[in-house]
Structures are given as C-alpha cells and as structure tokens.
Write an enzyme that holds these catalytic residues in place. Structure first.
Site, PDB file in Angstrom:
ATOM      1  N   HIS A  59      11.662 -25.525 -13.028  1.00 46.60           N
ATOM      2  CA  HIS A  59      12.565 -24.514 -13.703  1.00 46.60           C
ATOM      3  C   HIS A  59      13.591 -25.136 -14.669  1.00 46.60           C
ATOM      4  O   HIS A  59      14.599 -24.553 -15.168  1.00 46.60           O
ATOM      5  CB  HIS A  59      13.277 -23.716 -12.810  1.00 46.60           C
ATOM      6  CG  HIS A  59      12.333 -22.614 -12.030  1.00 46.60           C
ATOM      7  ND1 HIS A  59      12.062 -21.299 -12.614  1.00 46.60           N
ATOM      8  CD2 HIS A  59      11.880 -22.672 -10.874  1.00 46.60           C
ATOM      9  CE1 HIS A  59      11.241 -20.865 -11.527  1.00 46.60           C
ATOM     10  NE2 HIS A  59      10.982 -21.464 -10.733  1.00 46.60           N
ATOM     11  N   ASP A  90      12.106 -26.628 -17.544  1.00 42.31           N
ATOM     12  CA  ASP A  90      11.541 -26.578 -18.939  1.00 42.31           C
ATOM     13  C   ASP A  90      11.988 -25.603 -19.832  1.00 42.31           C
ATOM     14  O   ASP A  90      12.282 -25.927 -20.770  1.00 42.31           O
ATOM     15  CB  ASP A  90       9.814 -26.509 -18.933  1.00 42.31           C
ATOM     16  CG  ASP A  90       9.337 -25.375 -18.112  1.00 42.31           C
ATOM     17  OD1 ASP A  90      10.238 -24.343 -17.379  1.00 42.31           O
ATOM     18  OD2 ASP A  90       8.104 -25.234 -18.119  1.00 42.31           O
ATOM     19  N   GLY A 129      -2.906 -18.309  -7.841  1.00 41.62           N
ATOM     20  CA  GLY A 129      -1.556 -18.176  -7.171  1.00 41.62           C
ATOM     21  C   GLY A 129      -0.950 -19.243  -6.557  1.00 41.62           C
ATOM     22  O   GLY A 129      -0.274 -19.257  -5.887  1.00 41.62           O
ATOM     23  N   ASP A 177       3.254 -26.264 -18.371  1.00 37.31           N
ATOM     24  CA  ASP A 177       1.855 -25.957 -17.793  1.00 37.31           C
ATOM     25  C   ASP A 177       1.071 -26.226 -18.753  1.00 37.31           C
ATOM     26  O   ASP A 177       0.065 -27.087 -18.685  1.00 37.31           O
ATOM     27  CB  ASP A 177       1.897 -24.832 -17.162  1.00 37.31           C
ATOM     28  CG  ASP A 177       2.870 -24.231 -16.017  1.00 37.31           C
ATOM     29  OD1 ASP A 177       3.684 -25.105 -15.549  1.00 37.31           O
ATOM     30  OD2 ASP A 177       3.062 -23.059 -15.723  1.00 37.31           O
ATOM     31  N   TYR A 202      10.920 -14.473 -12.052  1.00 33.14           N
ATOM     32  CA  TYR A 202      11.103 -15.688 -12.960  1.00 33.14           C
ATOM     33  C   TYR A 202      11.885 -15.318 -14.247  1.00 33.14           C
ATOM     34  O   TYR A 202      12.738 -16.007 -14.731  1.00 33.14           O
ATOM     35  CB  TYR A 202       9.694 -15.970 -13.334  1.00 33.14           C
ATOM     36  CG  TYR A 202       9.471 -17.192 -14.029  1.00 33.14           C
ATOM     37  CD1 TYR A 202       9.248 -18.634 -13.595  1.00 33.14           C
ATOM     38  CD2 TYR A 202       9.633 -17.203 -15.480  1.00 33.14           C
ATOM     39  CE1 TYR A 202       9.146 -19.646 -14.525  1.00 33.14           C
ATOM     40  CE2 TYR A 202       9.554 -18.575 -16.162  1.00 33.14           C
ATOM     41  CZ  TYR A 202       9.169 -19.625 -15.854  1.00 33.14           C
ATOM     42  OH  TYR A 202       9.287 -20.686 -16.585  1.00 33.14           O
TER      43      TYR A 202
HETATM   44  C1  GLA Z   1       5.646 -21.895 -13.891  1.00 33.60           C
HETATM   45  C2  GLA Z   1       5.804 -21.804 -15.411  1.00 33.60           C
HETATM   46  C3  GLA Z   1       6.698 -23.074 -15.947  1.00 33.60           C
HETATM   47  C4  GLA Z   1       7.852 -23.667 -15.393  1.00 33.60           C
HETATM   48  C5  GLA Z   1       7.574 -23.644 -13.628  1.00 33.60           C
HETATM   49  C6  GLA Z   1       8.518 -23.823 -12.933  1.00 33.60           C
HETATM   50  O1  GLA Z   1       4.695 -22.622 -13.601  1.00 33.60           O
HETATM   51  O2  GLA Z   1       4.904 -21.539 -16.086  1.00 33.60           O
HETATM   52  O3  GLA Z   1       6.917 -22.974 -17.198  1.00 33.60           O
HETATM   53  O4  GLA Z   1       8.951 -22.890 -15.533  1.00 33.60           O
HETATM   54  O5  GLA Z   1       6.840 -22.166 -13.352  1.00 33.60           O
HETATM   55  O6  GLA Z   1       9.128 -25.110 -13.140  1.00 33.60           O
END
Ligand code: GLA
Length: 382
Positions: free
Chosen positions: A36, A38, A123, A173, A223
C-alpha cells in the site's frame, strides 16, 4: 509449467481459429515488502514469478473479436465500438478495459481472436489481473504495431483496472509483471516508475507463500477507501503524496484527523521506510533484519492499516512460533490471499506440515502452499 500452458493455448487457438497465433506469457508477482505504498508514490519491492497467463492471439477478419478463457471454458464475443464495463464482467472487464484504454489513447486496433489460460490462483494476491491485462496489451501492441513502450503499456493496464475493474490500484502489479527479471526482485520507485534490480539469494532460506484461500467481497471498496484516506491526509499535510511526509510532519496534524486515519498514514510512512531498510539489509545479506522487517510490516498492515484478516494473522502467528521461519507477512492488497514467509530450507517440509495441520484444525479447511521462482516479465514466446 509455463511450457504446458503455452501448448494448451496454442492448440486450443489453432483448433478454434485455424491460424497460427502470437503467444505472450505474462507473469503474476510477489512483493517482498512495501504494501500500500505504491499509490502513495513510495517504494515497493516486487518480483515477477513463474506463474502467469499464456495468451494466444491473432488478428481476425470478422467484425467482432472473440476471446476464449480456456480454464473456465467461457467464450466472449464483443464489438470494438462503444465498449463499456460489464456488470459482473469478471475476466471480460480486464480485456475490455485494455481495448478501451488503448482507444482512449487514439490507437487504431482491429478485431482479434484470443485464447488464454493461467495458473495463478485467483484471489491469492499474486496479481492474476495484472498478468491478464499485460498479456493483452502486449499482444495487441504487437499485432497492430501500436508502437507503445512497456512503460506506456503498464499505464494502459492500470487504467483498465481503475476504470473497468473499479480498483484504484497503484502501479506495482503491472510494473512487476511487465518488467520482471529472472532471479531478481525490483526496488521500484513508484513516483519515477523506475526500478533497481536486486539479485535475490536468501542463502539457507527461501520464500514460501501460504494461501488462506480467503477472498473478501468488499476488498475493492476497502482498498479504494484506504487510498482516499491517504490522499486526504496528504492534502492536509500540503504534500503531493505520503511519500513526501515524515512521521514528525504527521505528528503535527495528529489532532486534526481521527486516530484511525493517523494510524493509517503512519503505517504508510513507516512501511515506506521499511522498504529502504530492506534493500539495505539485502545488500548486507542481513537475514535477521530482513525477517524482522517482514514481521513489522505485517503488524502495521494488521493493526494500523487494518487490511489483514483472521486467517492471515493466524498464519503469521504460526510463522512467529516456528524456529525455521525468520519473517512473514500478508502480501498484496489484503483481506485474504497469501502470506509470504522466509523459511529455512532445511525446515521447509516440517513447517509446511505443521502449518497445514494447524490451519485445518483452526478453520476446518485447507490452506495452499506454493514455492515460486523469480522470473522474467511479460514476453513473446514465439
Ligand atoms: C494491490 C494493488 C497494488 C498495491 C497492492 C498493495 O495488489 O493492485 O497496486 O497497492 O494491492 O500493496
């Protein structure tokens, strides 16, 4: 493993569409540390893995495009004009999103056929969606000579996620899946979107992922809510993103925000610092520091950022109780999915057995355990 997936999609494509396809492989990712951070323009430490999506794709002369999800046995046909996100569109929305976001960039694309298959457990927090988006943007870019760079392609994938899957994700990601390097993890600066590769060799230890096999329905909303809190606090602090704030800056506005928001922002600032410490510890082969940073990260995610769940906390407690595990934390967005563990090679089998049994006893269902290899990012296979 990858070779099997590739053969599967190639055979299925040839049977259905009677031409030779291009084949793209796009991997999922793990993240060593930096969760969290990024979307706060901070640092993360992901790596592409040897699990992913294989896509067979080719131009079509018809006036519709067809995509077959081989794992699910589902075919989806769509026209390229007036694309909109589907209600409960599932995998279809990632593909529609990529096509639509390419169109937003003014890119001319024609109809195509595709067959894809994957082996990333859904998931699990290993970014099967980023792998899917990247496989399509990469394949379409190649087929229609769009001339996009990888940097541009990952922004298309990210926008597809924002606008078609409804998750206001950061860039980690898509970046890791696209730019992964064999045997390496990438220290990624999410502000400049540039990374430094680190060769990963944990000596007597190795990574182990343990999947709770839990996924919460409201994870997307939770999120997006976290992201909003971070943006609100940044604004109050007068900074572009929490990456620019220190714990003492935050202290000054402590009384203007709720305790919960304070803890969340504090977590982000501390986690961002942990990523930098983690990189330094890798350079020194300082395994015990690596391990304790992982445990600290989990604690922050669970207690301050509130994105863990009972099953994830249970797995990390199991790791803490084992003399063969030097660090563990939940990985990815949270509310389910996997923990990432740093486990002594000689104790792996014993820990696997023990944690599987204890998890089953506690929750009445099985967890799943994976070992992963750090691998190359999205690429053409043929
Ligand atoms: C998900 C989001 C990423 C990142 C992570 C937490 O995977 O797609 O961009 O924020 O959660 O680090």
């Amino acid at each position: 493993m990858i070779a099997n997936l590739v053969k599967e999609v190639e055979n299925s494509f040839k049977k259905q569409f009677k031409t030779d396809p291009l084949i793209v492989f796009s991997p999922g990712r793990i993240n060593l540390i930096g969760e969290h951070t990024d979307y706060n323009e901070g640092f993360v430490f992901p790596a592409a893995i040897d699990k992913g999506i294989a896509l067979a794709i080719q131009k079509s002369e018809e006036d519709i495009s067809k995509v077959f999800a081989l794992n699910k046995g589902e075919l989806y046909e769509f026209a390229l004009d007036h694309i909109k996100p589907l209600k409960n569109g599932d995998w279809r929305n990632y593909i529609l999103g990529v096509v639509a976001e390419l169109q937003v960039l003014g890119k001319e694309i024609g109809n195509f056929n595709g067959v894809f298959s994957g082996n990333i457990p859904g998931g699990a927090g290993m970014s099967s969606s980023a792998a899917l988006e990247n496989s399509f943007v990469f394949g379409i870019n190649e087929l229609f000579n769009l001339g996009l760079t990888k940097e541009e392609m990952i922004l298309v994938s990210q926008k597809a996620e924002h606008n078609y899957a409804g998750v206001k994700c950061g860039i980690m990601d898509q970046y890791a899946s696209m730019f992964g390097i064999k045997d390496s993890a990438l220290l990624l600066d999410c502000r400049t979107v540039t990374s430094k590769p680190y060769k990963i060799d944990f000596k007597d230890y190795d990574l182990m992922l343990i999947n709770t096999n839990v996924k919460h329905d409201l994870a997307e909303t939770a999120y997006n809510d976290r992201r909003k809190v971070c943006e609100k606090v940044s604004e109050l602090l007068g900074v572009v993103a929490l990456r620019d704030a220190s714990t003492s800056d935050l202290e000054k506005i402590k009384h203007d925000i709720s305790e919960e928001d304070y803890q969340k922002a504090l977590y982000v600032i501390e986690e961002n610092n942990r990523v930098k410490k983690f990189a330094a510890a890798i350079e020194k082969d300082d395994l015990s520091t690596l391990g304790s940073l992982l445990f600290q990260s989990h604690d922050g995610l669970s207690v301050q950022y509130l994105v863990s769940c009972t099953e994830l906390d249970f797995l990390v407690t199991q790791a803490q109780g084992s003399s063969d595990v030097i660090g563990a934390r939940m990985m990815g967005g949270g509310f389910g999915g996997c923990t990432i563990n740093l486990v002594r090679k000689s104790g792996m089998e014993a820990f696997k057995k023990e944690v599987s049994k204890n998890f089953k006893d506690e929750f009445g269902r099985a967890c799943s355990i994976y070992e992963v290899k750090l691998s190359q990012g999205t690429h053409l296979v043929n």
